[in-house]
Design a protein around this motif. Structure first.
Motif, PDB file in Angstrom:
ATOM      1  N   ARG A   1      51.867  58.479 -93.350  1.00  0.00           N
ATOM      2  CA  ARG A   1      50.677  58.891 -92.597  1.00  0.00           C
ATOM      3  C   ARG A   1      49.524  59.291 -93.506  1.00  0.00           C
ATOM      4  O   ARG A   1      48.552  59.899 -93.052  1.00  0.00           O
ATOM      5  CB  ARG A   1      51.025  60.056 -91.665  1.00  0.00           C
ATOM      6  CG  ARG A   1      52.121  59.747 -90.650  1.00  0.00           C
ATOM      7  CD  ARG A   1      51.721  58.639 -89.692  1.00  0.00           C
ATOM      8  NE  ARG A   1      52.769  58.330 -88.744  1.00  0.00           N
ATOM      9  CZ  ARG A   1      52.884  58.884 -87.545  1.00  0.00           C
ATOM     10  NH1 ARG A   1      52.018  59.788 -87.156  1.00  0.00           N
ATOM     11  NH2 ARG A   1      53.867  58.541 -86.742  1.00  0.00           N
ATOM     12  N   GLY A   2      49.616  58.975 -94.798  1.00  0.00           N
ATOM     13  CA  GLY A   2      48.492  59.217 -95.700  1.00  0.00           C
ATOM     14  C   GLY A   2      48.554  60.492 -96.502  1.00  0.00           C
ATOM     15  O   GLY A   2      47.586  60.844 -97.189  1.00  0.00           O
ATOM     16  N   TYR A   3      49.681  61.222 -96.448  1.00  0.00           N
ATOM     17  CA  TYR A   3      49.829  62.445 -97.227  1.00  0.00           C
ATOM     18  C   TYR A   3      50.483  62.144 -98.577  1.00  0.00           C
ATOM     19  O   TYR A   3      51.305  61.240 -98.690  1.00  0.00           O
ATOM     20  CB  TYR A   3      50.676  63.476 -96.465  1.00  0.00           C
ATOM     21  CG  TYR A   3      49.965  64.108 -95.306  1.00  0.00           C
ATOM     22  CD1 TYR A   3      49.282  65.315 -95.462  1.00  0.00           C
ATOM     23  CD2 TYR A   3      49.962  63.508 -94.048  1.00  0.00           C
ATOM     24  CE1 TYR A   3      48.620  65.902 -94.396  1.00  0.00           C
ATOM     25  CE2 TYR A   3      49.300  64.086 -92.976  1.00  0.00           C
ATOM     26  CZ  TYR A   3      48.638  65.287 -93.149  1.00  0.00           C
ATOM     27  OH  TYR A   3      47.974  65.852 -92.087  1.00  0.00           O
TER      28      TYR A   3
ATOM     29  N   HIS B   1      46.498  65.366 -97.384  1.00  0.00           N
ATOM     30  CA  HIS B   1      46.066  64.069 -96.856  1.00  0.00           C
ATOM     31  C   HIS B   1      44.953  63.495 -97.725  1.00  0.00           C
ATOM     32  O   HIS B   1      44.011  64.204 -98.099  1.00  0.00           O
ATOM     33  CB  HIS B   1      45.580  64.216 -95.417  1.00  0.00           C
ATOM     34  CG  HIS B   1      45.465  62.924 -94.690  1.00  0.00           C
ATOM     35  ND1 HIS B   1      44.353  62.103 -94.769  1.00  0.00           N
ATOM     36  CD2 HIS B   1      46.344  62.265 -93.875  1.00  0.00           C
ATOM     37  CE1 HIS B   1      44.541  61.031 -94.027  1.00  0.00           C
ATOM     38  NE2 HIS B   1      45.743  61.104 -93.476  1.00  0.00           N
TER      39      HIS B   1
ATOM     40  N   LEU C   1      55.582  61.685 -93.790  1.00  0.00           N
ATOM     41  CA  LEU C   1      54.274  62.216 -94.172  1.00  0.00           C
ATOM     42  C   LEU C   1      53.526  61.231 -95.063  1.00  0.00           C
ATOM     43  O   LEU C   1      52.315  61.006 -94.892  1.00  0.00           O
ATOM     44  CB  LEU C   1      54.445  63.559 -94.882  1.00  0.00           C
ATOM     45  CG  LEU C   1      54.809  64.758 -94.005  1.00  0.00           C
ATOM     46  CD1 LEU C   1      55.201  65.947 -94.867  1.00  0.00           C
ATOM     47  CD2 LEU C   1      53.648  65.135 -93.097  1.00  0.00           C
ATOM     48  N   GLU C   2      54.224  60.654 -96.022  1.00  0.00           N
ATOM     49  CA  GLU C   2      53.567  59.712 -96.934  1.00  0.00           C
ATOM     50  C   GLU C   2      53.107  58.462 -96.197  1.00  0.00           C
ATOM     51  O   GLU C   2      52.067  57.883 -96.534  1.00  0.00           O
ATOM     52  CB  GLU C   2      54.513  59.370 -98.085  1.00  0.00           C
ATOM     53  CG  GLU C   2      54.718  60.555 -99.032  1.00  0.00           C
ATOM     54  CD  GLU C   2      55.733  60.280-100.129  1.00  0.00           C
ATOM     55  OE1 GLU C   2      55.723  61.011-101.139  1.00  0.00           O
ATOM     56  OE2 GLU C   2      56.555  59.341 -99.966  1.00  0.00           O
TER      57      GLU C   2
ATOM     58  N   THR D   1      41.397  63.373 -95.195  1.00  0.00           N
ATOM     59  CA  THR D   1      40.914  64.606 -94.573  1.00  0.00           C
ATOM     60  C   THR D   1      41.034  65.825 -95.474  1.00  0.00           C
ATOM     61  O   THR D   1      40.331  66.820 -95.286  1.00  0.00           O
ATOM     62  CB  THR D   1      41.680  64.888 -93.273  1.00  0.00           C
ATOM     63  OG1 THR D   1      43.052  65.173 -93.589  1.00  0.00           O
ATOM     64  CG2 THR D   1      41.607  63.703 -92.334  1.00  0.00           C
TER      65      THR D   1
ATOM     66  N   HIS E   1      43.562  67.718 -95.435  1.00  0.00           N
ATOM     67  CA  HIS E   1      44.441  68.675 -94.766  1.00  0.00           C
ATOM     68  C   HIS E   1      45.727  68.862 -95.567  1.00  0.00           C
ATOM     69  O   HIS E   1      46.281  67.893 -96.099  1.00  0.00           O
ATOM     70  CB  HIS E   1      44.785  68.200 -93.361  1.00  0.00           C
ATOM     71  CG  HIS E   1      43.614  68.185 -92.438  1.00  0.00           C
ATOM     72  ND1 HIS E   1      43.593  67.482 -91.257  1.00  0.00           N
ATOM     73  CD2 HIS E   1      42.391  68.791 -92.518  1.00  0.00           C
ATOM     74  CE1 HIS E   1      42.429  67.644 -90.653  1.00  0.00           C
ATOM     75  NE2 HIS E   1      41.691  68.433 -91.401  1.00  0.00           N
TER      76      HIS E   1
END
Length: 284
Positions: A37-39, A66, A34-35, A69, A71
């Motif tokens: 991917r920008g989270y 995120h 997740l990290e 976004t 999200h």
């Protein structure tokens, strides 16, 4: 996946976050994914690797947001903090796939999903109207015989009074019709009926639109008390009270070595007083 199953349209239902289920063993790897991917993990925030392992041992989830976004993803490595409720249901049971825009996404089969929806909603006294509406939509296009089978299966796998509570609310709020035999079972369960009364009262505090945020406000106290009766028997009461004496927040913040872990229990009350005293002063 629930929106697609309940309404036939994955975009029809408003969602605050996306729940992803993995295993405790894979949680560290999924966090890294997740990290990448920008989270960023926000609840709890800024956990190093060692404290994240403590969180995995003593809690069920962490929230990620995120950076672009906004999200939110709730990463679950357990469905519930109460290990004795719905024992044995985990990510290995996610054998059903739902098509979301051409992408097959795994979720739980109907009996396990129904049981989890009921337990989740009941644990919060169904104080968001969307939870009971989703359950009703999930059931409304199924026959009375199938609904009765789902109820019996949910009770058999350890959902306690939550399925009865959920069905009673669907009857009262949306006019869900169940078989005469199931209606009689629900009518005779006086504790489930009382829990449904309490849930309807809790709906009034936030108008069914939001979760109730203030810890120890009257509605939240009502929810906490109701949780003690969601499973039959004194065993649930004992285990639930013991669980409440264990604070993952305290374990994470103090970070005591395993040899000193016995100190968490005597420190629980003073740490609770400090934490909530600060919160009360801040609100004042």
């Amino acid at each position: 996946t629930l929106a697609a199953l309940a309404y036939g349209d994955a975009g029809i239902k408003k969602s605050h976050d996306i729940d992803l289920l993995t295993t405790p063993e894979a949680a560290v790897e999924v966090r890294a994914l997740l990290e990448s991917r920008g989270y960023r993990m926000t609840l709890p925030a800024d956990l190093d690797a060692a404290r994240f392992l403590v969180l995995i041992d003593h809690h069920k989830e962490a929230a990620f947001v995120h950076g672009v976004t906004g999200h939110m993803v709730d990463l679950h490595w357990r469905l519930l903090d109460q290990a004795w409720v719905l024992p044995g249901i985990d990510v290995a049971d996610a054998v059903r796939t739902v098509d979301l825009g051409g992408v097959p996404v795994r979720t739980l089969p109907d009996p396990a999903l129904f049981a989890y929806l009921c337990v989740h909603g009941s644990a919060h006294a169904w104080n968001r109207l969307k939870w009971s509406a989703d359950l009703n939509a999930f059931l409304s296009h199924r026959s009375q015989e199938i609904v009765e089978h789902l109820y019996e299966a949910a009770v058999a796998i350890g959902a306690g009074r939550a399925p009865a509570m959920g069905l009673i609310l669907c009857q009262r709020l949306y006019g869900l019709e169940v078989s005469p035999s199931l209606a009689d079972v629900l009518k005779r369960d006086r504790i489930a009926q009382a829990l449904a009364d309490n849930a309807l009262a809790c709906l009034n505090y936030g108008q069914g639109a939001v979760e109730l945020p203030l810890p120890y406000s009257l509605p939240v106290v009502r929810i906490k008390l109701a949780q003690l009766f969601l499973m039959p028997g004194a065993g649930h009461l004992k285990r639930e009270l013991a669980r409440r004496m264990n604070s993952p927040d305290d374990r994470i913040k103090l970070g005591l070595p395993p040899a000193l872990s016995f100190l968490y229990l005597p420190l629980r009350v003073p740490l609770w007083l400090i934490r909530h005293g600060r919160a009360l002063i801040g609100r004042r």
